[in-house]
Design a protein around this motif. Structure first.
Motif, PDB file in Angstrom:
ATOM      1  N   TRP A  42      36.684  41.322  40.065  1.00 41.84           N
ATOM      2  CA  TRP A  42      35.940  39.909  40.782  1.00 41.84           C
ATOM      3  C   TRP A  42      35.649  40.640  42.222  1.00 41.84           C
ATOM      4  O   TRP A  42      36.313  41.118  42.877  1.00 41.84           O
ATOM      5  CB  TRP A  42      37.018  38.972  40.842  1.00 41.84           C
ATOM      6  CG  TRP A  42      37.221  38.232  39.271  1.00 41.84           C
ATOM      7  CD1 TRP A  42      38.278  38.554  38.603  1.00 41.84           C
ATOM      8  CD2 TRP A  42      36.538  37.440  38.865  1.00 41.84           C
ATOM      9  NE1 TRP A  42      38.209  37.892  37.378  1.00 41.84           N
ATOM     10  CE2 TRP A  42      37.230  37.067  37.495  1.00 41.84           C
ATOM     11  CE3 TRP A  42      35.268  36.624  38.956  1.00 41.84           C
ATOM     12  CZ2 TRP A  42      36.634  36.125  36.562  1.00 41.84           C
ATOM     13  CZ3 TRP A  42      34.846  35.750  38.170  1.00 41.84           C
ATOM     14  CH2 TRP A  42      35.596  35.486  36.793  1.00 41.84           C
ATOM     15  N   THR A 118      36.853  28.821  36.014  1.00 42.29           N
ATOM     16  CA  THR A 118      36.403  30.004  35.833  1.00 42.29           C
ATOM     17  C   THR A 118      35.676  29.886  34.442  1.00 42.29           C
ATOM     18  O   THR A 118      36.063  29.063  33.456  1.00 42.29           O
ATOM     19  CB  THR A 118      37.325  31.177  35.723  1.00 42.29           C
ATOM     20  OG1 THR A 118      36.684  32.323  35.649  1.00 42.29           O
ATOM     21  CG2 THR A 118      38.410  31.081  34.777  1.00 42.29           C
ATOM     22  N   ARG A 146      31.750  38.060  39.216  1.00 45.36           N
ATOM     23  CA  ARG A 146      31.942  39.093  38.536  1.00 45.36           C
ATOM     24  C   ARG A 146      30.897  40.301  39.070  1.00 45.36           C
ATOM     25  O   ARG A 146      30.699  41.395  38.658  1.00 45.36           O
ATOM     26  CB  ARG A 146      31.419  39.044  37.117  1.00 45.36           C
ATOM     27  CG  ARG A 146      32.566  38.514  36.312  1.00 45.36           C
ATOM     28  CD  ARG A 146      33.889  39.134  36.182  1.00 45.36           C
ATOM     29  NE  ARG A 146      34.924  38.594  35.271  1.00 45.36           N
ATOM     30  CZ  ARG A 146      36.231  38.920  35.038  1.00 45.36           C
ATOM     31  NH1 ARG A 146      36.337  40.131  35.568  1.00 45.36           N
ATOM     32  NH2 ARG A 146      36.974  38.488  34.190  1.00 45.36           N
TER      33      ARG A 146
END
Length: 183
Positions: A42, A118, A146
């Motif tokens: 991430w 998320t 991402r």
């Protein structure tokens, strides 16, 4: 005596973190959180100030260790070099898997690391708060992606979510992800 200690602690907190009077907020977290889908890399898109994150190209990589704990590998480019910190995350209560605890030292307790939302593929919104004697608290919040860059409407969605949960975003700022080297 404790008031003197508190006054000595405040100046560093003021400059490097976001603090507020009173106890921590208790925001809603991701229902049905799936850790396996969350694992991996991430990138930090925006954050509230954190004294341990001052560089650019900040990212985190999550993986399961053989002992069942979660390896947290944070990296950032700071003062002309890549700096890496390895920590451990755990899920203290399996009934609330989106409420993790993270520690970067054997000598410190686990700090909250709550995934508010998320989609596992593009966006994660994370909140942490440390309560100091219920007199004041230190907030941390991260918008993660991402990829190194997210569409503006996705970032706005994340900010609106944090605001709706009572998180003050006045000091939130974008993380510099320009010119970063990818593995």
């Amino acid at each position: 005596m404790s008031a003197v200690v508190l006054l000595l602690l405040l100046p560093p907190l003021v400059s490097a973190q976001t603090y507020h009077w009173g106890p921590c907020q208790t925001p809603r977290v991701q229902p049905g959180f799936d850790l396996q889908k969350y694992l991996g890399r991430w990138y930090e898109i925006e954050k509230l100030p954190a004294s341990f994150e001052r560089g650019k190209c900040i990212e985190a990589n999550y993986a399961i260790r053989k002992d069942g704990t979660i390896r947290v590998l944070n990296s950032q480019f700071y003062k002309d070099k890549v700096r890496v910190a390895e920590g451990t995350a755990v899920i203290p209560d399996l009934r609330e898997p989106s409420k993790l605890g993270v520690s970067f030292s054997y000598f410190t307790p686990y700090s909250p690391y709550w995934i508010l939302t998320t989609d596992y593929n593009q966006l994660a919104v994370v909140y942490s708060c440390t309560d100091i004697l219920r007199l004041f608290h230190v907030d941390y919040a991260w918008i993660l992606g991402r990829s190194r860059f997210l569409p503006p409407d996705t970032v706005m969605f994340a900010k609106k979510l944090l605001i709706s949960e009572g998180v003050d975003l006045f000091r939130m700022k974008a993380t510099d992800q320009m010119g970063c080297k990818d593995d």
